[in-house]
Scaffold this active site. Sequence first.
Site, PDB file in Angstrom:
ATOM      1  N   ASP A 139      13.119  23.733  19.130  1.00 29.76           N
ATOM      2  CA  ASP A 139      13.140  24.558  20.342  1.00 29.76           C
ATOM      3  C   ASP A 139      14.162  25.674  20.180  1.00 29.76           C
ATOM      4  O   ASP A 139      15.354  25.411  19.999  1.00 29.76           O
ATOM      5  CB  ASP A 139      13.471  23.695  21.567  1.00 29.76           C
ATOM      6  N   TYR A 141      15.812  29.534  21.546  1.00 30.68           N
ATOM      7  CA  TYR A 141      16.574  29.916  22.744  1.00 30.68           C
ATOM      8  C   TYR A 141      16.537  31.448  22.739  1.00 30.68           C
ATOM      9  O   TYR A 141      17.559  32.103  22.638  1.00 30.68           O
ATOM     10  CB  TYR A 141      17.993  29.365  22.575  1.00 30.68           C
ATOM     11  N   HIS A 146      17.652  34.758  29.731  1.00 31.94           N
ATOM     12  CA  HIS A 146      17.935  33.334  29.990  1.00 31.94           C
ATOM     13  C   HIS A 146      19.292  32.945  29.397  1.00 31.94           C
ATOM     14  O   HIS A 146      20.134  32.348  30.069  1.00 31.94           O
ATOM     15  CB  HIS A 146      16.826  32.458  29.405  1.00 31.94           C
ATOM     16  N   GLU A 212      11.340  24.072  32.192  1.00 22.58           N
ATOM     17  CA  GLU A 212      11.626  25.307  31.472  1.00 22.58           C
ATOM     18  C   GLU A 212      10.305  25.930  31.053  1.00 22.58           C
ATOM     19  O   GLU A 212       9.494  25.284  30.373  1.00 22.58           O
ATOM     20  CB  GLU A 212      12.517  25.055  30.244  1.00 22.58           C
ATOM     21  N   GLU A 214       8.147  27.903  28.825  1.00 20.54           N
ATOM     22  CA  GLU A 214       8.231  28.308  27.420  1.00 20.54           C
ATOM     23  C   GLU A 214       6.828  28.463  26.842  1.00 20.54           C
ATOM     24  O   GLU A 214       5.836  28.066  27.460  1.00 20.54           O
ATOM     25  CB  GLU A 214       8.978  27.247  26.587  1.00 20.54           C
ATOM     26  N   ASP A 246       9.379  22.493  28.921  1.00 21.71           N
ATOM     27  CA  ASP A 246      10.464  21.701  28.331  1.00 21.71           C
ATOM     28  C   ASP A 246      11.289  21.103  29.468  1.00 21.71           C
ATOM     29  O   ASP A 246      12.298  21.653  29.882  1.00 21.71           O
ATOM     30  CB  ASP A 246      11.317  22.607  27.424  1.00 21.71           C
ATOM     31  N   ARG A 250      19.542  18.496  33.794  1.00 24.99           N
ATOM     32  CA  ARG A 250      20.701  19.387  33.668  1.00 24.99           C
ATOM     33  C   ARG A 250      22.034  18.665  33.715  1.00 24.99           C
ATOM     34  O   ARG A 250      22.987  19.066  33.040  1.00 24.99           O
ATOM     35  CB  ARG A 250      20.654  20.442  34.779  1.00 24.99           C
ATOM     36  N   GLN A 253      22.500  17.078  30.408  1.00 22.94           N
ATOM     37  CA  GLN A 253      22.726  18.145  29.429  1.00 22.94           C
ATOM     38  C   GLN A 253      24.167  18.649  29.471  1.00 22.94           C
ATOM     39  O   GLN A 253      24.823  18.835  28.447  1.00 22.94           O
ATOM     40  CB  GLN A 253      21.756  19.297  29.727  1.00 22.94           C
ATOM     41  N   TYR A 257      26.096  18.116  25.868  1.00 21.39           N
ATOM     42  CA  TYR A 257      25.626  19.139  24.911  1.00 21.39           C
ATOM     43  C   TYR A 257      26.689  19.691  23.968  1.00 21.39           C
ATOM     44  O   TYR A 257      26.359  20.265  22.930  1.00 21.39           O
ATOM     45  CB  TYR A 257      24.908  20.273  25.639  1.00 21.39           C
ATOM     46  N   LYS A 266      16.726  16.385  26.981  1.00 22.64           N
ATOM     47  CA  LYS A 266      15.466  17.067  26.671  1.00 22.64           C
ATOM     48  C   LYS A 266      14.388  16.117  26.162  1.00 22.64           C
ATOM     49  O   LYS A 266      13.203  16.393  26.305  1.00 22.64           O
ATOM     50  CB  LYS A 266      15.716  18.113  25.574  1.00 22.64           C
ATOM     51  N   THR A 270       8.172  16.543  26.880  1.00 17.92           N
ATOM     52  CA  THR A 270       7.863  17.971  26.768  1.00 17.92           C
ATOM     53  C   THR A 270       6.353  18.084  26.906  1.00 17.92           C
ATOM     54  O   THR A 270       5.618  17.391  26.201  1.00 17.92           O
ATOM     55  CB  THR A 270       8.301  18.517  25.392  1.00 17.92           C
ATOM     56  N   THR A 363      13.335  28.958  27.145  1.00 18.91           N
ATOM     57  CA  THR A 363      12.948  29.452  28.460  1.00 18.91           C
ATOM     58  C   THR A 363      12.727  30.959  28.436  1.00 18.91           C
ATOM     59  O   THR A 363      13.582  31.701  27.941  1.00 18.91           O
ATOM     60  CB  THR A 363      14.048  29.126  29.490  1.00 18.91           C
ATOM     61  N   GLU A 377      18.257  28.629  36.790  1.00 17.66           N
ATOM     62  CA  GLU A 377      18.472  30.053  37.046  1.00 17.66           C
ATOM     63  C   GLU A 377      18.030  30.440  38.459  1.00 17.66           C
ATOM     64  O   GLU A 377      18.725  31.193  39.140  1.00 17.66           O
ATOM     65  CB  GLU A 377      17.676  30.891  36.042  1.00 17.66           C
TER      66      GLU A 377
HETATM   67 CA    CA Z   1      14.179  24.614  26.111  1.00 21.18          CA
END
Ligand code: CA
Length: 434
Positions: A139, A141, A146, A212, A214, A246, A250, A253, A257, A266, A270, A363, A377
Amino acid sequence: MSMTDTNDPRLRCFLLIEPESHFPVQNLPFGVFRPRGGAPRVGVAIGEYVLDLTVVERAGLLDAPSLAGRSESVFDRSALNAFMTSGRAVWREVRERLSLLLRHDEPRLRDDAALRREALVPMRDVEMLLPVEIGDYTDFYSSRDHATYVGAMFRGPENALMPNWLHLPVAYHGRASSIVVSGTDLKRPCGQTKPDKAPGPSFGPSRSVDFELEMGLFVGPGNALGEPIPIDQAVDHMFGLVLVNDWSARDVQKWEYVPLGPFLAKSFGTSISPWVVTLEALESFRVAGPTQDPKPLAYLRNPVNAAYDIRLDVFLQPAECSEPARICSSNARHLYWSFDQQVAHHTSNGCNLCTGDLLATGTISGPTPESRGCLLELTTGGRNPMTLPNGQSRTFLEDGDRVTMTGWCQGNGYRIGFGEVTGKLLPATSPAHE
Ligand code: CA
């Protein structure tokens, strides 16, 4: 019109296909379906039907010389991998044969009532399956809007973009085993979280499950270990694109992360759309991407326009609502790093991409408030709840919420569409441990 111009806007199918349909004769996306009482096999979406490629192949109507002489059909299978590994020349030839077979002035299938009944299955009568056996999932970014917006939320506006971001398409290795096809519902994950003011972490259902928006690229032939794919050859390894949701937890994460990136936030699921739209079908919608400044290093310089003008929408439907509400409108052309650059970068160290690998974009947010591709967001990390048409408000997803994403390219009188990827968030099954 040329016999082999499969993208000509004037092409018409012998089936009635509305201008808003995602699947006109210019599209011809590949998928894997199970007819009632039958085994999985490869099909192509056309209007409201699935064209069963095993039937037209058996009838001798898919007489692609490049497929002749194979002992086993690449279509009588439960995944697209065998077809995907065969390469661009074969994909093109099959596309040309199918385009011709479905044209309004081509009688072979049109006038054979028995064959039509067998080969054209109404979409409502089939079950769509995961189209590809996915070995690896990466994945990226790649949306600057974003990365900037989320980075500012996590680290402040002055540190929004990390120093490497404008120089390389950053990514993490995702989990292929939990990729599911559209229509699969997912349970709210449990995980370890630590609110800012809490003295220590706790384990329980995530309180901030997000989507997300994507897109994903499926790798065709791939490269041998130690042999990078130069950027000007990347397109030969790109079979097609799907929509990707995805799903993200949060709160999990945020706690997990640093320093190695996303992990359990994650990997609980998916979702992808079932129809793989080929790069050939998208050729008319290739556009210039955002200006890249600083100029990327030579191995990442694109010789061609490599962005795609694909409109993307996200709909949210609470359990008690009969109508979904659109909460995001974005476009794939906002992606700062292109698919070609992702492929070139991924293999630049000699890493081998394999047939069926999925590379997702990250995203896809744009510059405007309505083009933000996730709730993180859209609600500024949950601080600004959004109001839905039914009067309810949302910061993150609630149990029973259905998220649906759609995407299409608008041509002159037709659309090249991706259908949809949809899924519902089910309650967590484990009891909460506080
Ligand atoms: Ca993602």
